[in-house]
Design a protein around this motif. Structure first.
Motif, PDB file in Angstrom:
ATOM      1  N   ALA A 222       3.324  -1.534  -7.711  1.00 36.58           N
ATOM      2  CA  ALA A 222       2.771  -2.103  -6.476  1.00 36.58           C
ATOM      3  C   ALA A 222       2.722  -3.626  -6.568  1.00 36.58           C
ATOM      4  O   ALA A 222       3.028  -4.329  -5.589  1.00 36.58           O
ATOM      5  N   PHE A 223       2.353  -4.142  -7.747  1.00 31.45           N
ATOM      6  CA  PHE A 223       2.324  -5.590  -7.928  1.00 31.45           C
ATOM      7  C   PHE A 223       3.718  -6.188  -7.756  1.00 31.45           C
ATOM      8  O   PHE A 223       3.883  -7.205  -7.071  1.00 31.45           O
ATOM      9  N   LEU A 224       4.719  -5.585  -8.367  1.00 28.48           N
ATOM     10  CA  LEU A 224       6.083  -6.112  -8.255  1.00 28.48           C
ATOM     11  C   LEU A 224       6.575  -6.088  -6.812  1.00 28.48           C
ATOM     12  O   LEU A 224       7.179  -7.060  -6.335  1.00 28.48           O
ATOM     13  N   ILE A 225       6.308  -5.007  -6.109  1.00 32.86           N
ATOM     14  CA  ILE A 225       6.708  -4.909  -4.694  1.00 32.86           C
ATOM     15  C   ILE A 225       5.960  -5.951  -3.873  1.00 32.86           C
ATOM     16  O   ILE A 225       6.542  -6.629  -3.018  1.00 32.86           O
ATOM     17  N   GLY A 226       4.676  -6.098  -4.115  1.00 35.50           N
ATOM     18  CA  GLY A 226       3.879  -7.097  -3.389  1.00 35.50           C
ATOM     19  C   GLY A 226       4.350  -8.513  -3.657  1.00 35.50           C
ATOM     20  O   GLY A 226       4.462  -9.329  -2.738  1.00 35.50           O
ATOM     21  N   ALA A 227       4.636  -8.814  -4.923  1.00 39.13           N
ATOM     22  CA  ALA A 227       5.121 -10.160  -5.270  1.00 39.13           C
ATOM     23  C   ALA A 227       6.467 -10.420  -4.602  1.00 39.13           C
ATOM     24  O   ALA A 227       6.699 -11.494  -4.031  1.00 39.13           O
ATOM     25  N   ALA A 228       7.350  -9.433  -4.650  1.00 39.55           N
ATOM     26  CA  ALA A 228       8.667  -9.594  -4.015  1.00 39.55           C
ATOM     27  C   ALA A 228       8.526  -9.761  -2.504  1.00 39.55           C
ATOM     28  O   ALA A 228       9.206 -10.608  -1.903  1.00 39.55           O
ATOM     29  N   ALA A 229       7.648  -8.980  -1.901  1.00 42.06           N
ATOM     30  CA  ALA A 229       7.440  -9.086  -0.450  1.00 42.06           C
ATOM     31  C   ALA A 229       6.864 -10.455  -0.082  1.00 42.06           C
ATOM     32  O   ALA A 229       7.287 -11.066   0.909  1.00 42.06           O
TER      33      ALA A 229
ATOM     34  N   PHE B 278       0.817  -1.208   0.000  1.00 44.53           N
ATOM     35  CA  PHE B 278       0.000   0.000   0.000  1.00 44.53           C
ATOM     36  C   PHE B 278       0.853   1.262   0.000  1.00 44.53           C
ATOM     37  O   PHE B 278       0.473   2.257  -0.616  1.00 44.53           O
ATOM     38  N   ALA B 279       2.000   1.230   0.646  1.00 43.24           N
ATOM     39  CA  ALA B 279       2.902   2.386   0.575  1.00 43.24           C
ATOM     40  C   ALA B 279       3.330   2.625  -0.866  1.00 43.24           C
ATOM     41  O   ALA B 279       3.344   3.763  -1.339  1.00 43.24           O
ATOM     42  N   THR B 280       3.646   1.552  -1.578  1.00 42.14           N
ATOM     43  CA  THR B 280       4.055   1.674  -2.979  1.00 42.14           C
ATOM     44  C   THR B 280       2.913   2.201  -3.838  1.00 42.14           C
ATOM     45  O   THR B 280       3.107   3.092  -4.674  1.00 42.14           O
ATOM     46  N   ALA B 281       1.714   1.660  -3.633  1.00 40.62           N
ATOM     47  CA  ALA B 281       0.560   2.107  -4.426  1.00 40.62           C
ATOM     48  C   ALA B 281       0.277   3.589  -4.193  1.00 40.62           C
ATOM     49  O   ALA B 281       0.027   4.335  -5.151  1.00 40.62           O
ATOM     50  N   PHE B 282       0.326   4.037  -2.942  1.00 42.24           N
ATOM     51  CA  PHE B 282       0.047   5.445  -2.645  1.00 42.24           C
ATOM     52  C   PHE B 282       1.190   6.359  -3.074  1.00 42.24           C
ATOM     53  O   PHE B 282       0.954   7.492  -3.474  1.00 42.24           O
TER      54      PHE B 282
ATOM     55  N   ILE C 181      -4.538  -5.219 -12.129  1.00 43.17           N
ATOM     56  CA  ILE C 181      -5.450  -4.276 -12.782  1.00 43.17           C
ATOM     57  C   ILE C 181      -4.667  -2.986 -13.019  1.00 43.17           C
ATOM     58  O   ILE C 181      -4.021  -2.464 -12.111  1.00 43.17           O
ATOM     59  N   GLY C 182      -4.711  -2.475 -14.212  1.00 48.71           N
ATOM     60  CA  GLY C 182      -3.932  -1.288 -14.569  1.00 48.71           C
ATOM     61  C   GLY C 182      -4.318  -0.011 -13.833  1.00 48.71           C
ATOM     62  O   GLY C 182      -3.478   0.828 -13.569  1.00 48.71           O
ATOM     63  N   ASN C 183      -5.580   0.125 -13.480  1.00 47.91           N
ATOM     64  CA  ASN C 183      -6.058   1.318 -12.789  1.00 47.91           C
ATOM     65  C   ASN C 183      -5.814   1.146 -11.291  1.00 47.91           C
ATOM     66  O   ASN C 183      -6.435   0.312 -10.633  1.00 47.91           O
ATOM     67  N   VAL C 184      -4.913   1.955 -10.738  1.00 49.60           N
ATOM     68  CA  VAL C 184      -4.502   1.783  -9.339  1.00 49.60           C
ATOM     69  C   VAL C 184      -5.663   1.998  -8.374  1.00 49.60           C
ATOM     70  O   VAL C 184      -5.738   1.335  -7.333  1.00 49.60           O
ATOM     71  N   HIS C 185      -6.591   2.883  -8.693  1.00 51.04           N
ATOM     72  CA  HIS C 185      -7.722   3.135  -7.791  1.00 51.04           C
ATOM     73  C   HIS C 185      -8.648   1.927  -7.723  1.00 51.04           C
ATOM     74  O   HIS C 185      -9.087   1.547  -6.631  1.00 51.04           O
ATOM     75  N   ARG C 186      -8.914   1.303  -8.863  1.00 45.12           N
ATOM     76  CA  ARG C 186      -9.724   0.077  -8.871  1.00 45.12           C
ATOM     77  C   ARG C 186      -8.982  -1.053  -8.169  1.00 45.12           C
ATOM     78  O   ARG C 186      -9.578  -1.841  -7.430  1.00 45.12           O
TER      79      ARG C 186
END
Length: 171
Positions: free
Chosen positions: A57-64, A45-49, A114-119
């Motif tokens: 955000a996906f790459l950071i989440g997958a790595a985490a 969520f820090a990355t997304a914001f 999903i490409g749209n970060v808000h969705r």
């Protein structure tokens, strides 16, 4: 004076199949699921914001999720050989803990495909809520914890980590 081994053998004979399942599968899996679900919230969520970019955000989440899964697998497998405590094979417990940690961290990462970060964020919030309810149910079902108390504990812990991710991401 009886030896530790003979005392443990007597205790081990008193452990039921259900208790053995709890010690060897449920508890390591629950620890992993809780760690993966909660510890990966802040970086994702820090990355997304901070970036407003779903792919990042996906790459950071997958790595985490992968890193946390590997770390928890080794931590569990190396923490106890199972002989003294009766918790069974350290390799099995490590695999269970690592796999559940990965799953817990990766499920709320998937919406960022999903490409749209808000969705993606809206769907990720929903997934996190489901994860926390599942953790609470597992604690209720297998650990005999009150469902309401479990929800409160899990949601407070998850909420604190989630809030830290938002605050860091927006700074």
């Amino acid at each position: 004076m009886p030896s530790t081994e003979s005392t443990f053998s007597n205790i081990q004979g008193l452990i039921t199949d259900e208790q053995s399942f709890l010690l060897r599968i449920v508890q390591p899996g629950l620890v992993g699921l809780m760690d993966g679900s909660v510890s990966t919230l802040a970086p994702i969520f820090a990355t997304a914001f901070a970036t407003h970019n779903s792919h990042t955000a996906f790459l950071i989440g997958a790595a985490a999720a992968v890193g946390a899964g590997i770390s928890m697998a080794f931590s569990e497998a190396l923490s106890d050989d199972g002989k003294l405590t009766g918790r069974g094979s350290p390799i099995l417990r490590g695999i269970v803990t690592g796999a559940m940690t990965f799953i817990g961290g990766f499920l709320h990462t998937l919406p960022f495909l999903i490409g749209n970060v808000h969705r993606a964020l809206i769907l990720a919030y929903f997934v996190v809520g489901i994860e926390l309810l599942v953790i609470s149910w597992i604690r209720y079902r297998f650990m005999k914890t009150s469902f309401a108390v479990s929800c409160l504990q899990v949601i407070v812990g998850g909420g604190l980590v989630f809030l830290s991710g938002i605050l860091i991401g927006e700074s």
